[in-house]
Every structure is written in structure tokens, then in C-alpha cells.
Design an enzyme around this catalytic site. Sequence first.
Site, mmCIF file in Angstrom:
data_model
loop_
_atom_site.group_PDB
_atom_site.id
_atom_site.type_symbol
_atom_site.label_atom_id
_atom_site.label_comp_id
_atom_site.label_asym_id
_atom_site.label_seq_id
_atom_site.Cartn_x
_atom_site.Cartn_y
_atom_site.Cartn_z
ATOM 1 N N GLY A 137 0.799 -1.204 0.000
ATOM 2 C CA GLY A 137 0.000 0.000 0.000
ATOM 3 C C GLY A 137 0.839 1.264 0.000
ATOM 4 O O GLY A 137 1.813 1.403 -0.742
ATOM 5 N N CYS A 138 0.474 2.201 0.875
ATOM 6 C CA CYS A 138 1.172 3.485 0.944
ATOM 7 C C CYS A 138 2.618 3.338 1.388
ATOM 8 O O CYS A 138 3.459 4.178 1.069
ATOM 9 C CB CYS A 138 0.434 4.419 1.893
ATOM 10 S SG CYS A 138 -1.260 4.795 1.386
ATOM 11 N N ALA A 139 2.918 2.289 2.145
ATOM 12 C CA ALA A 139 4.289 2.078 2.614
ATOM 13 C C ALA A 139 5.225 1.681 1.481
ATOM 14 O O ALA A 139 6.452 1.723 1.647
ATOM 15 C CB ALA A 139 4.318 1.006 3.703
ATOM 16 N N ALA A 140 4.674 1.296 0.339
ATOM 17 C CA ALA A 140 5.498 0.794 -0.759
ATOM 18 C C ALA A 140 6.424 1.857 -1.329
ATOM 19 O O ALA A 140 7.467 1.528 -1.904
ATOM 20 C CB ALA A 140 4.617 0.230 -1.870
ATOM 21 N N PHE A 333 4.230 4.930 5.489
ATOM 22 C CA PHE A 333 3.433 4.089 6.382
ATOM 23 C C PHE A 333 2.311 3.443 5.591
ATOM 24 O O PHE A 333 1.723 4.060 4.711
ATOM 25 C CB PHE A 333 2.837 4.932 7.518
ATOM 26 C CG PHE A 333 3.832 5.801 8.225
ATOM 27 C CD1 PHE A 333 4.923 5.247 8.868
ATOM 28 C CD2 PHE A 333 3.682 7.183 8.225
ATOM 29 C CE1 PHE A 333 5.848 6.048 9.511
ATOM 30 C CE2 PHE A 333 4.597 8.000 8.876
ATOM 31 C CZ PHE A 333 5.691 7.423 9.527
#
Length: 378
Positions: A137-140, A333
Site C-alpha cells: 500500500g502506501c508504505a510501498a 506508512f
Amino acid sequence: MAVLCCPAVSVPEHTLTMEDTLHLAERLHGDHDQLPLALKLISNTGVRTRHLIQPLERTLRHPGVEERTKVYVREAKARIPTVVNRALNNAGVTAADIDAIVLVSCTAFTMPSLTAWMINELGFRYDTCQIPIAQLGCAAGGAALNRAHDFCASHAGSNVLIVSCEFCSLCYQPDDLDVGNLLSNGLFGDAVAAAVVKSHSAHGLRLEGHGSRLVPETEDWICYAVKDTGFHFRLDRRVPRTMEQLAPALRDVAAAHGWNASALDFYVIHAGGPRILDDLSRFLGVAPDRFSFSRATLTHCGNIASAVVLDVLRRLIASGTLRPGHRGIVAGFGPGITAEISIGTWLGDGDRHLDGGSATASSDEQTPARPVERSATS
């Protein structure tokens, strides 16, 4: 030591304002018993403008997972080349110089990855390593930097291209009335971003170290419920509170190199929402205005998932406030709940013109990445 070059970012041409979003929510969900709460949550995001790959009327229709996947592939192929070309130019390299491609996306699924199409069509060598990341997700965005750093460390003289392709609007679920899903309808936006990480460079952000952290027992706090209609976003209201546990992880990564995470020169933080930034500011012990570039991305683009950290870095570089020797931290995150953290030193950008993009771009403005001659054995 790996060096991250200036990212390039492009947002689509169709815009949606906060006012549009609130009016739309009232029109579509006027009888929802928790509509006042949803409207309050959306208003509190601070997202002034978002960008969509399709006009709003098409975005609001759900033609099925198959059709949405076709839209994703078509739009990705139309928009990735220009952003990749800008990123390559910023790094002073060509497609032939790239040894690995890290492609991150959490808004559709394709197999093979779009990295295969990029190698076939955009001039990359046939021995280019493919590293697709789909479930962070956004942590990628942070994970992509860290995996590129690892690749450069283990492959002397190599260059890695990072590409983030996030079309969050394709996850819109018109019949999902969960409050968390309604909030996501007013938070997420679409974007494509790219950047090159080089093993050696006199310009850019020298990556000094990195780390990862998983918050225990939170794997269902940010997640997809996978149904017949595709991905349904789920967001637990406890997510912002995890910053109290993740702030020490940022401190640890910085401290491992003798740095104080509370006294750095710059912060590139994933703008998941204003509460995330507010809480991290408090628990990390830094002034809220130190996250101004993260807030700018949230305000003007919304949460663009894995592309956030690249856009925040682009804004920081474009501001002209960085000076050689400045030290900072990059943190993404996402689901898990996972933090991917990097620290780095700014080396400067010399006298070169850097094209970070950021303007909206229609499909007919796209130009291909620079082609290269391939030998029969490449």
C-alpha cells in the site's frame, strides 16, 4: 553509496475539489445515518484538490473488475512513459543504464507486472531485473527506496528505476457504505511518480541507511476486503495512534548512524492524513511546520498512496531550501501496519535543470522514454 535522484511526478487532468466531494457525498448518501460523521472526517482531511484519471461521471460507475483492470492498464501505459523519461533525464541516464525496475502499485493487479511491458516497449535491457511490489500500500513508496538501496549495495555500479502507479479512483465502491470507505472516497487521489537510484552520483539524496517496522496486531487496521466487486478499502480509526509506536522506530534508524531524528534538516513523511502528521510531529518532538511539504502533497493531491513520498521529496527539492550536507529522513506508512524508513544526506543538484513534473498531464501529452539500440544478445 546509493543516491536518490530528483523524482518526477504527474497527476491526471480531471480534478475534484473538497467542495465537490462534500456535495457529492450529500447527494449520494443523504439518508446515511452516519453522513454527518463522514462529512466531518472528509472536511478534516484538509484535501483541497484531488486528480482522477477519468471524468467524475465515469469514476462513479462500476463496470466490473475486468473493465476496471483494462482501464488501469490503458491509463498506466499512457502515463508512465513521460514520467519515466523525466526521471531518467533528472538522473542523467538512459533506459539502457537501468539494471532493475521497482514498480509499486496497490490499486490494480496484473500478471505479468507492467515492468515486462516497460522493458519491451520503453527501451530497457532484456536483462533488467523486475521487482514488483503490490501489497504494501502506501508504505510501498518507502519500501521501493529501500529495495533500490539494497540492490545498488549488492550490485556495484548499478542503477535502479522506481515507478509508482496509483489509480486509487479505480477502487471506488459505490455500494460500500462503511464510514471508513466513505472517508477514503474523500481522501485518495491518482498519480504516477518515478525516480532513479544510482550507485554513484555527485547530486541527489545519498541514502545512508534504512529500516522497517511492523506494529504488532494491526494487520486489519489498513486493509482491502477483496470481494466480487474488487478491492474495498478498510481503515480503522485507531491508525493515527500508531505514530506513538512508530516514532521510536524513526529514532532508532537515525540513531544507528549517530543522528537525532528530532533535529534533522528535512522530513519527507507519508501524508496519510493530517492526524498522522500531527501525531508524528508530537511524538517525534519536531515542529509541525517541518512537515510542510507533506501537508502540501495532501492538500493539493490527496493521499496518492505509494507516490506520496516521491511527491513530497520533489516539492522539497523544488523549494530550493536544501543545502549540501543537509540530513533528513524519509518515511512511508501503510498496511501491516508497516513503516519503511530511510535516512539520507543531500549532496546538491549542481547547475542541472531538474524536471519534476507535477503539472496535470493529458494522455495526448505523453511522450515515450528514450529508446535504445538493443543488440541481439541484450
